[in-house]
Design an enzyme around this catalytic site. Structure first.
Site, PDB file in Angstrom:
ATOM      1  N   GLY A  50       0.735  -0.846   0.423  1.00 54.08           N
ATOM      2  CA  GLY A  50      -0.148   0.151  -0.136  1.00 54.08           C
ATOM      3  C   GLY A  50       0.745   1.186   0.476  1.00 54.08           C
ATOM      4  O   GLY A  50       2.376   0.897  -0.461  1.00 54.08           O
ATOM      5  N   GLU A 109       2.968  -2.009   8.831  1.00 50.85           N
ATOM      6  CA  GLU A 109       4.647  -2.700   7.810  1.00 50.85           C
ATOM      7  C   GLU A 109       5.390  -3.155   8.662  1.00 50.85           C
ATOM      8  O   GLU A 109       5.330  -1.442   9.796  1.00 50.85           O
ATOM      9  CB  GLU A 109       4.647  -2.037   7.171  1.00 50.85           C
ATOM     10  CG  GLU A 109       3.560  -2.587   5.388  1.00 50.85           C
ATOM     11  CD  GLU A 109       4.007  -2.569   4.132  1.00 50.85           C
ATOM     12  OE1 GLU A 109       4.958  -4.216   3.825  1.00 50.85           O
ATOM     13  OE2 GLU A 109       3.863  -2.238   3.396  1.00 50.85           O
ATOM     14  N   HIS A 225      14.511  -8.083  -0.313  1.00 50.23           N
ATOM     15  CA  HIS A 225      12.726  -7.693  -0.063  1.00 50.23           C
ATOM     16  C   HIS A 225      13.626  -9.464   0.942  1.00 50.23           C
ATOM     17  O   HIS A 225      13.577 -10.158  -0.397  1.00 50.23           O
ATOM     18  CB  HIS A 225      12.005  -8.227  -0.580  1.00 50.23           C
ATOM     19  CG  HIS A 225      10.565  -7.891   0.128  1.00 50.23           C
ATOM     20  ND1 HIS A 225      10.144  -8.697   1.283  1.00 50.23           N
ATOM     21  CD2 HIS A 225       9.683  -6.923   0.430  1.00 50.23           C
ATOM     22  CE1 HIS A 225       9.518  -8.727   1.608  1.00 50.23           C
ATOM     23  NE2 HIS A 225       8.505  -7.300   1.122  1.00 50.23           N
ATOM     24  N   ARG A 272      13.801  -4.536   6.768  1.00 50.35           N
ATOM     25  CA  ARG A 272      14.184  -5.380   5.409  1.00 50.35           C
ATOM     26  C   ARG A 272      15.632  -6.105   5.230  1.00 50.35           C
ATOM     27  O   ARG A 272      15.632  -7.241   4.913  1.00 50.35           O
ATOM     28  CB  ARG A 272      14.054  -5.523   4.886  1.00 50.35           C
ATOM     29  CG  ARG A 272      11.971  -5.199   4.353  1.00 50.35           C
ATOM     30  CD  ARG A 272      11.671  -4.425   2.936  1.00 50.35           C
ATOM     31  NE  ARG A 272      10.558  -4.226   2.689  1.00 50.35           N
ATOM     32  CZ  ARG A 272       9.217  -3.363   2.246  1.00 50.35           C
ATOM     33  NH1 ARG A 272       9.858  -3.695   1.114  1.00 50.35           N
ATOM     34  NH2 ARG A 272       8.234  -3.188   2.346  1.00 50.35           N
ATOM     35  N   HIS A 330      14.717  -5.575  -4.624  1.00 50.95           N
ATOM     36  CA  HIS A 330      13.767  -5.231  -4.595  1.00 50.95           C
ATOM     37  C   HIS A 330      13.085  -3.838  -4.885  1.00 50.95           C
ATOM     38  O   HIS A 330      12.636  -2.960  -5.649  1.00 50.95           O
ATOM     39  CB  HIS A 330      12.878  -5.253  -3.192  1.00 50.95           C
ATOM     40  CG  HIS A 330      11.344  -5.043  -2.932  1.00 50.95           C
ATOM     41  ND1 HIS A 330      10.604  -5.879  -3.656  1.00 50.95           N
ATOM     42  CD2 HIS A 330      10.694  -4.751  -1.860  1.00 50.95           C
ATOM     43  CE1 HIS A 330       9.038  -5.067  -3.434  1.00 50.95           C
ATOM     44  NE2 HIS A 330       9.630  -4.566  -2.455  1.00 50.95           N
ATOM     45  N   ARG A 365      15.069   2.062   2.667  1.00 52.53           N
ATOM     46  CA  ARG A 365      13.999   2.808   2.010  1.00 52.53           C
ATOM     47  C   ARG A 365      12.536   2.043   3.129  1.00 52.53           C
ATOM     48  O   ARG A 365      12.507   0.976   3.766  1.00 52.53           O
ATOM     49  CB  ARG A 365      12.831   2.602   0.951  1.00 52.53           C
ATOM     50  CG  ARG A 365      11.177   2.889   0.860  1.00 52.53           C
ATOM     51  CD  ARG A 365      11.193   2.116  -0.682  1.00 52.53           C
ATOM     52  NE  ARG A 365      11.008   0.732  -0.413  1.00 52.53           N
ATOM     53  CZ  ARG A 365       9.282   0.204  -0.990  1.00 52.53           C
ATOM     54  NH1 ARG A 365       8.544   0.700  -1.094  1.00 52.53           N
ATOM     55  NH2 ARG A 365       9.810  -1.648  -0.879  1.00 52.53           N
TER      56      ARG A 365
HETATM   57  C1  LIG Z   1       6.048  -6.576  -6.464  1.00 49.07           C
HETATM   58  C2  LIG Z   1       6.243  -5.123  -5.856  1.00 49.07           C
HETATM   59  C3  LIG Z   1       5.728  -4.928  -4.940  1.00 49.07           C
HETATM   60  C4  LIG Z   1       5.698  -2.739  -4.143  1.00 49.07           C
HETATM   61  N1  LIG Z   1       4.907  -3.338  -2.927  1.00 49.07           N
HETATM   62  C5  LIG Z   1       4.720  -2.100  -2.757  1.00 49.07           C
HETATM   63  C6  LIG Z   1       3.782  -1.384  -1.574  1.00 49.07           C
HETATM   64  O1  LIG Z   1       3.119  -1.843  -1.408  1.00 49.07           O
HETATM   65  N2  LIG Z   1       4.409  -0.335  -1.275  1.00 49.07           N
HETATM   66  C7  LIG Z   1       5.389   0.502  -2.294  1.00 49.07           C
HETATM   67  O2  LIG Z   1       5.365   2.337  -1.723  1.00 49.07           O
HETATM   68  N3  LIG Z   1       5.790   0.288  -2.638  1.00 49.07           N
HETATM   69  C8  LIG Z   1       6.231  -0.906  -3.717  1.00 49.07           C
HETATM   70  N4  LIG Z   1       6.744  -1.060  -4.635  1.00 49.07           N
HETATM   71  C9  LIG Z   1       7.330  -0.087  -4.915  1.00 49.07           C
HETATM   72  C10 LIG Z   1       6.596  -0.008  -5.833  1.00 49.07           C
HETATM   73  O3  LIG Z   1       6.029  -0.475  -6.792  1.00 49.07           O
HETATM   74  C11 LIG Z   1       7.949   1.583  -6.552  1.00 49.07           C
HETATM   75  O4  LIG Z   1       8.887   1.794  -6.881  1.00 49.07           O
HETATM   76  C12 LIG Z   1       6.560   2.225  -7.917  1.00 49.07           C
HETATM   77  O5  LIG Z   1       5.279   1.371  -8.315  1.00 49.07           O
HETATM   78  C13 LIG Z   1       8.005   2.441  -9.096  1.00 49.07           C
HETATM   79  O6  LIG Z   1       7.208   3.513  -9.425  1.00 49.07           O
HETATM   80  P1  LIG Z   1       7.817   4.266 -10.699  1.00 49.07           P
HETATM   81  O7  LIG Z   1       6.685   4.720 -11.920  1.00 49.07           O
HETATM   82  O8  LIG Z   1       9.141   4.821 -10.169  1.00 49.07           O
HETATM   83  O9  LIG Z   1       8.479   3.263 -11.715  1.00 49.07           O
HETATM   84  P2  LIG Z   1       7.419   1.616 -12.537  1.00 49.07           P
HETATM   85  O10 LIG Z   1       5.850   1.778 -11.670  1.00 49.07           O
HETATM   86  O11 LIG Z   1       8.477   0.467 -12.584  1.00 49.07           O
HETATM   87  O12 LIG Z   1       7.219   1.910 -13.989  1.00 49.07           O
HETATM   88  C14 LIG Z   1       8.945   2.362 -14.601  1.00 49.07           C
HETATM   89  C15 LIG Z   1       8.292   2.844 -16.202  1.00 49.07           C
HETATM   90  O13 LIG Z   1       8.761   2.870 -16.867  1.00 49.07           O
HETATM   91  C16 LIG Z   1       8.817   2.653 -17.935  1.00 49.07           C
HETATM   92  N5  LIG Z   1      10.106   2.354 -18.968  1.00 49.07           N
HETATM   93  C17 LIG Z   1      11.730   1.919 -18.480  1.00 49.07           C
HETATM   94  N6  LIG Z   1      12.381   2.523 -18.971  1.00 49.07           N
HETATM   95  C18 LIG Z   1      11.742   3.080 -19.959  1.00 49.07           C
HETATM   96  C19 LIG Z   1      12.224   2.822 -21.453  1.00 49.07           C
HETATM   97  N7  LIG Z   1      13.747   3.546 -21.581  1.00 49.07           N
HETATM   98  N8  LIG Z   1      11.835   4.153 -22.276  1.00 49.07           N
HETATM   99  C20 LIG Z   1      10.880   3.760 -22.190  1.00 49.07           C
HETATM  100  N9  LIG Z   1       9.652   3.203 -20.994  1.00 49.07           N
HETATM  101  C21 LIG Z   1      11.010   2.975 -20.420  1.00 49.07           C
HETATM  102  C22 LIG Z   1       8.746   1.114 -17.764  1.00 49.07           C
HETATM  103  O14 LIG Z   1       8.412  -0.291 -18.316  1.00 49.07           O
HETATM  104  C23 LIG Z   1       7.460   1.403 -16.944  1.00 49.07           C
HETATM  105  O15 LIG Z   1       6.540   1.750 -17.476  1.00 49.07           O
HETATM  106  C24 LIG Z   1       7.045  -2.680  -5.107  1.00 49.07           C
HETATM  107  C25 LIG Z   1       7.169  -2.753  -5.764  1.00 49.07           C
HETATM  108  C26 LIG Z   1       7.517  -4.723  -5.673  1.00 49.07           C
HETATM  109  C27 LIG Z   1       8.265  -4.889  -7.944  1.00 49.07           C
END
Ligand SMILES: Cc1cc2nc3c(=O)[nH]c(=O)nc-3n(C[C@H](O)[C@H](O)[C@H](O)COP(=O)(O)OP(=O)(O)OC[C@H]3O[C@@H](n4cnc5c(N)ncnc54)[C@H](O)[C@@H]3O)c2cc1C
Length: 487
Positions: A50, A109, A225, A272, A330, A365
């Protein structure tokens, strides 16, 4: 992409950071979102736990701030943490305004002094991203292009002009010009052989930044993680959320005995990095399991229906059996340094979400602060762009007669083989336990990979920087654990 593309705002990435930014920036101009795979292919989609925020009156910003700094081993930028926690309620209100429906009470958490993690279900990230996708898809000022790979920043003396990008399987790059470019490309878990991260999380944004001459910050702090369901034979690791431990799930050794308490009195809810190390060491003696058999089956199935179902599909019953776990890469605590307005050192270039380093996470984090960071700083970018007098909103970003760089594209099987080799090196040498010798060796092994393909070269570049950052920090701190600390 046969014609030249020009936009006011170019957002790279379709996770929570990219789509929140796109939505907010559409108020001030046209937005183009490009993303490497399909829209949903983002770490955001996998987030389970969350989003942390002080909403209840018994809670306080001070407590959220202290917990964040404690988890981050004091390495955090306090001003950024203060900004984060104080803007958290606004972030929740923003998500609610686009239709995200949080449960009435928050959950606990690790390392939070009290329950303050807001969820929609046990797949909170998926629910949020689905809502964001709906929101941007109906916005006429936002265009979305999937399967576009941002490869290089277009720069001139006055800063960033957009990116050179590759569409689908094309062999040539094309320019996309933008008045302001927002990098929201996520983290780099895929550089490690064992990870929860989705395929797009290979650190591309960092490679673009390095090649544009930007420095990175805190990239040695990779959060591992401790509880991923071990599906090694399938080449996958499915996260078993920390909230399960918040509900009482135990980590046990092959004899069914709890052992984390020997490392830290907080046991399963210790930070963690500590729990990951404890599990890592115990795995040398035999398998380690997450055990929920003592918990109320109905409550677990009701609270974690998606995790239960997904694990079942992988062949594991999390309520009736103890299930094998392993620590995995993670989360990237560091990245491209930005100020409180999300601005990088390069005019016209912003970074937000996991690719950025705002300084809020310090050396490790606090759980559920990353979805929060992505929303808080997306709001901040939009606010500052709207109000800024320094940003030339009428600037024509196009550079005439510009020649895109040529890139080598190798066969995909070869690219996968090199990626896997990199993953093995990084997991072994820059994973949970690091040594100076191992890190030096990894640097050599990474550069020796004879890749010509730009995707592998980008990975080599980012790994090299991570390894250097590890070596530049000879003492353990937070998620960075070096077993042969130097005097
Ligand atoms: C399994 C899991 C569970 C998690 N649970 C939690 C949680 O409960 N709470 C929390 O706060 N955080 C959690 N996290 C961490 C959190 O999900 C991420 O830190 C957060 O979603 C990152 O968001 P973002 O938009 O920065 O990146 P992302 O959601 O990873 O999006 C990155 C985007 O960039 C695109 N991209 C990458 N490179 C390129 C490129 N060269 N050209 C064009 N597009 C590109 C990708 O395709 C993607 O669409 C979790 C992570 C994981 C993996």
């Amino acid at each position: 992409m046969h014609t030249m593309i020009k936009t006011d705002y170019l957002v790279i990435g379709s996770g929570i950071a990219g789509l929140t930014c796109a939505h907010l920036l559409s108020e001030f101009g046209n937005v183009l979102v490009i993303t490497k795979g399909e829209l949903k292919s983002a770490n955001t989609y996998s987030a389970q736990g969350g989003i942390a925020a002080v909403i209840e009156k018994e809670d306080s910003f001070e407590s959220h701030l202290n917990d964040t700094i404690k988890a981050g081993a004091g390495h955090n930028k306090e001003s950024a943490v203060k900004y984060l926690v104080e803007h958290a309620p606004k972030a929740i209100r923003f998500l609610e305004s686009i239709g995200v429906k949080f449960e009435k009470t928050p959950v606990l958490e690790a390392c939070h002094s009290r329950p303050r993690v807001w969820r929609t279900s046990d797949f909170t990230g998926r629910d949020i991203l689905n809502q964001l996708i709906k929101t941007v898809q109906k916005n006429k000022k936002i265009s979305i292009k999937e399967y576009i790979d941002a490869v290089e920043i277009i720069e001139s003396d006055d800063g960033c002009h957009g990116v050179f990008a590759r569409e689908g399987d094309e062999t040539e790059l094309k320019p996309i010009f933008a008045k302001q470019t927002i990098l929201a490309t996520g983290g780099f878990g895929q550089l490690f052989g064992r990870t929860t991260n989705t395929l797009g999380s290979g650190g591309d944004g960092l490679a673009l930044a390095i090649n544009a001459g930007l420095e990175l910050e805190d990239i040695e702090f990779v959060q591992f993680h401790p509880t991923a369901l071990d599906l090694e034979d399938k080449g996958k690791y499915f996260l078993l959320s920390e909230v399960l431990r918040g509900f009482g799930a135990r980590i046990v050794d092959q004899d069914g005995k709890q052992f984390i308490q020997q490392f830290d009195p907080r046991g399963e809810l210790a930070p963690r990095d500590l729990v990951s190390r404890a599990v890592f060491f115990e795995l040398m003696n035999g398998p380690v399991y997450l055990d929920m058999r003592h918990l109320d089956e109905k409550v677990i199935k009701k609270t974690f229906p998606n995790i239960y179902k997904q694990a079942k599909e992988y062949g594991f019953d999390i309520v009736n059996d103890k299930v094998p776990i392993t620590p995995v890469a993670h989360y990237a605590c560091g990245g491209i340094p930005v100020d409180l307005k999300g601005a990088t050192k390069m005019p016209g270039l912003f970074a937000v979400g996991e690719v950025a380093c705002t300084g809020v996470h310090g050396a490790n984090r606090l759980a559920s602060n990353s979805l929060l960071e992505a929303v808080v700083f997306s709001i901040s970018i939009a606010d500052s762009i709207e109000r800024s007098v320094e940003i030339d909103k009428d600037r024509d970003p196009e550079i005439k007669d510009i020649k895109p760089p040529e890139v080598v594209i190798e066969d995909i099987a070869q690219v996968k083989a090199y990626s896997s080799r990199i993953g093995k090196i990084m997991w072994k040498r820059a994973g949970i336990i690091r040594t100076k010798e191992g890190l030096e060796q990894a640097k050599k092994q990474i550069v020796e990979i004879p890749a010509r393909d730009y995707r592998i070269q980008h990975r080599q570049l980012v790994c090299y920087k991570i390894l250097e950052a590890c070596l530049n920090r000879p003492h353990s701190l937070g998620a960075h654990y070096i077993s042969d600390e130097l005097a």
